[in-house]
Design a protein around this motif. Structure first.
Motif, mmCIF file in Angstrom:
data_model
loop_
_atom_site.group_PDB
_atom_site.id
_atom_site.type_symbol
_atom_site.label_atom_id
_atom_site.label_comp_id
_atom_site.label_asym_id
_atom_site.label_seq_id
_atom_site.Cartn_x
_atom_site.Cartn_y
_atom_site.Cartn_z
ATOM 1 N N LYS A 372 0.821 -1.211 0.000
ATOM 2 C CA LYS A 372 0.000 0.000 0.000
ATOM 3 C C LYS A 372 0.857 1.264 0.000
ATOM 4 N N LEU A 373 2.008 1.205 0.677
ATOM 5 C CA LEU A 373 2.830 2.396 0.883
ATOM 6 C C LEU A 373 4.128 2.343 0.090
ATOM 7 N N SER A 374 4.105 1.662 -1.036
ATOM 8 C CA SER A 374 5.321 1.468 -1.826
ATOM 9 C C SER A 374 5.917 2.778 -2.339
ATOM 10 N N SER A 375 5.129 3.815 -2.405
ATOM 11 C CA SER A 375 5.617 5.100 -2.913
ATOM 12 C C SER A 375 6.280 5.951 -1.839
ATOM 13 N N TYR A 376 6.306 5.440 -0.601
ATOM 14 C CA TYR A 376 6.809 6.235 0.507
ATOM 15 C C TYR A 376 7.971 5.524 1.196
ATOM 16 N N THR A 377 8.727 6.270 1.978
ATOM 17 C CA THR A 377 9.913 5.734 2.639
ATOM 18 C C THR A 377 9.530 5.139 3.986
ATOM 19 N N THR A 378 9.686 3.820 4.100
ATOM 20 C CA THR A 378 9.364 3.147 5.353
ATOM 21 C C THR A 378 10.531 2.269 5.790
ATOM 22 N N TYR A 379 10.625 2.052 7.094
ATOM 23 C CA TYR A 379 11.595 1.127 7.673
ATOM 24 C C TYR A 379 10.805 0.056 8.415
ATOM 25 N N SER A 380 11.112 -1.199 8.119
ATOM 26 C CA SER A 380 10.314 -2.269 8.707
ATOM 27 C C SER A 380 11.139 -3.541 8.767
ATOM 28 N N ARG A 381 10.545 -4.570 9.394
ATOM 29 C CA ARG A 381 11.097 -5.917 9.418
ATOM 30 C C ARG A 381 10.082 -6.843 8.778
ATOM 31 N N PRO A 382 10.515 -7.918 8.129
ATOM 32 C CA PRO A 382 9.554 -8.774 7.403
ATOM 33 C C PRO A 382 8.406 -9.277 8.262
ATOM 34 N N LEU A 390 8.754 7.830 7.041
ATOM 35 C CA LEU A 390 9.143 9.230 6.864
ATOM 36 C C LEU A 390 8.081 9.927 6.038
ATOM 37 N N LEU A 391 7.799 11.166 6.403
ATOM 38 C CA LEU A 391 6.735 11.919 5.755
ATOM 39 C C LEU A 391 7.303 12.896 4.730
ATOM 40 N N PRO A 392 6.540 13.200 3.704
ATOM 41 C CA PRO A 392 6.993 14.201 2.721
ATOM 42 C C PRO A 392 7.209 15.551 3.385
ATOM 43 N N ASN A 393 8.066 16.366 2.777
ATOM 44 C CA ASN A 393 8.317 17.709 3.296
ATOM 45 C C ASN A 393 7.006 18.474 3.433
ATOM 46 N N GLY A 394 6.934 19.244 4.485
ATOM 47 C CA GLY A 394 5.722 20.014 4.739
ATOM 48 C C GLY A 394 4.924 19.481 5.906
ATOM 49 N N TRP A 395 5.167 18.217 6.258
ATOM 50 C CA TRP A 395 4.500 17.613 7.403
ATOM 51 C C TRP A 395 5.426 17.610 8.613
ATOM 52 N N THR A 396 4.856 17.685 9.794
ATOM 53 C CA THR A 396 5.531 17.196 10.994
ATOM 54 C C THR A 396 4.797 15.928 11.406
ATOM 55 N N LYS A 422 15.974 19.352 18.365
ATOM 56 C CA LYS A 422 15.511 20.726 18.574
ATOM 57 C C LYS A 422 14.305 21.084 17.714
ATOM 58 N N ARG A 423 13.862 20.213 16.852
ATOM 59 C CA ARG A 423 12.697 20.517 16.030
ATOM 60 C C ARG A 423 11.887 19.252 15.798
ATOM 61 N N PRO A 424 10.592 19.406 15.591
ATOM 62 C CA PRO A 424 9.762 18.236 15.305
ATOM 63 C C PRO A 424 10.256 17.509 14.066
ATOM 64 N N PHE A 425 10.178 16.181 14.084
ATOM 65 C CA PHE A 425 10.702 15.395 12.976
ATOM 66 C C PHE A 425 9.566 14.813 12.152
ATOM 67 N N PRO A 426 9.678 14.835 10.826
ATOM 68 C CA PRO A 426 8.590 14.375 9.961
ATOM 69 C C PRO A 426 8.551 12.857 9.810
#
Length: 463
Positions: A372-382, A390-396, A422-426
């Protein structure tokens, strides 16, 4: 407001000055005058502007740190904590106006646990319960510790029953470690994103968490070495096999590098492997490399059932008496009945059957999520129970969490896990085991995809 000119507008002079200043910081955070990630004035400048001693500001900032309001970085200054507006507790209440798809809490796959309820019933029917209704020593009954030892030794440790203590779950084990082995003001190194349960415990006990940079192999040894020299670190908390929330596993080389630092600086290692059974089954515990320094927490709740509330911890001899006293002074003893059920499941082949069933279900859910999320950057285990996205720029992370909640899906933002950035991470952590069924999971994933598809931008890489 320019951060250099911030100063409290009013102080309650009925309180000690340092408390009054800390209260003023908290008030301005709540009202929005001070914002997450905003830099505070240097302590000496603030002292001069208020007209108090530097030591008063130092005490006020220390009080703010204990409250979780600020964090300081040597050479860079003091900042408002990024998570001041984010509930850190994992069991935050549901929205009463709508039924949310639970993708925030990592649950143990209740549908599989419920299938094993009959096995637990059989254990109770064939067990003499009378001895288990009595008080036992805080360390636990010998045959329970023997079962825990056998279980833990599959991860490369060489324990005997004498090395094992039985606790009422991993959170109780963590609380006992922090209360017994550290004092208020002590510093413990943690990953820059870490388990919120240790954040709340440390805050309550006045223990300071020092964030250490991470990369794709886990905690950065060079950064830990700097922190040991600079911050007088006394301990380190790690989840080496399946790190929460990023899912990162420490590489074998990284384990050796960190072990060398732990021994060199005489650190107390608290190794929490609540999710180890969904990682590499042939893993070697970091504690096995530092047997005189490492406390290994083998959490059982995610494996056998949250209601059992049992964890086994492997403890070096020099820490044993301290931790026994902590168990005695918190719960007196873990429930012998629960420990009996867990021990019987572990020494039978049933535990391995449950592991395989949960890994199989988790794999199916992860495959669905990855597709479902193949277009986005994810870190996972099988066979992971959760993933880090990770969220696209513009989001926190917080903004995305609130957007998902408005659409009926509960997830957890990066700010809940952050220590000292020191800042919210997306980024967000998404649980795959919170939804009751794969159909519920599919519905929740569709909501996340819908939100993301209406926003364009590249993700900012974490590593």
């Amino acid at each position: 407001m320019n951060d250099k000119f911030w100063r409290p507008q009013t102080l309650n002079l009925d309180k000690p000055l340092y408390i009054a200043i800390a209260d003023a910081v908290e008030k301005d955070i709540r009202s929005g005058v001070l914002k997450p990630g905003q830099k505070l004035p240097p302590q000496r400048e603030l002292a001069d502007s208020i007209g108090v001693n530097l030591s008063t500001i130092t005490r006020a900032f220390r009080e703010c740190e204990i409250r979780g309001l600020i964090f300081g970085t040597v050479g860079r200054g003091t900042y408002i904590a990024p998570d001041v507006h984010v509930p850190v507790a994992m069991n935050s209440a549901r929205n009463t106006e709508q039924e949310l798809v639970e993708m925030g809490l990592i649950l143990p796959l209740y549908n599989i646990d419920e299938k094993n309820a009959s096995e637990i019933g059989s254990i109770l029917q064939t067990t003499d319960l009378a001895p288990l209704l009595r008080y036992s020593e805080p360390s636990g009954l010998l045959h329970h510790r023997a079962a825990g030892s056998e279980w833990i030794n599959r991860y490369g440790l060489s324990t005997t029953p004498h090395d094992i203590l039985v606790t009422s779950g991993s959170q109780n084990a963590l609380a006992c470690c922090l209360m017994a082995l550290f004092n208020s003001g002590d510093r413990i190194a943690v990953d820059a994103f870490t388990y919120p349960g240790i954040k709340t415990l440390a805050s309550m006990l006045g223990i300071r968490l020092v964030p250490i940079e991470m990369d794709e192999s886990g905690m950065n040894p060079a950064a830990l070495a700097v922190a040991c020299r600079r911050d007088n670190i006394r301990g380190v908390f790690l989840m080496p096999e399946v790190q929460n929330p990023t899912t990162v596993a420490l590489s074998d080389l990284r384990r050796e590098e960190l072990a060398a630092l732990i021994k060199k600086h005489d650190l107390v290692l608290i190794e929490d492997e609540s999710y180890g059974f969904i990682g590499r089954l042939a893993q070697t515990a970091l504690s096995s490399l530092v047997p005189e320094h490492g406390i290994y927490i083998a959490g059982i709740s995610k494996l056998l059932g949250a209601g059992l509330r049992i964890s086994f911890i492997a403890v070096p001899e020099r820490f044993r008496n301290h931790l026994e006293k902590a168990i005695l002074n918190t719960v007196w003893m873990a429930s012998p009945i629960n420990a009996e059920i867990v021990s019987r499941l572990l020494i039978s082949d049933k535990a391995n059957t449950i592991i395989q069933a949960k890994r199989q279900e988790a794999r199916a859910r992860m495959e669905l999520a990855v597709a479902k999320l193949s277009s986005y950057t994810t870190y996972s285990r099988p066979e992971g129970f959760f993933f880090w996205m990770l969220l696209p720029n513009g989001w926190t992370g917080r903004e995305f969490e609130l957007a998902a909640q408005a659409k009926g899906v509960k997830i957890f933002c990066a700010e809940k896990f952050m220590v000292g950035n020191k800042r919210p991470f997306p980024a967000v952590r998404v649980s795959l085991t919170g939804p009751e069924t794969q159909a519920d999971l599919n519905r929740g994933l569709d909501v996340l995809v819908s939100i993301l598809s209406n926003h364009h931008g590249e993700a900012e890489m974490i590593f």
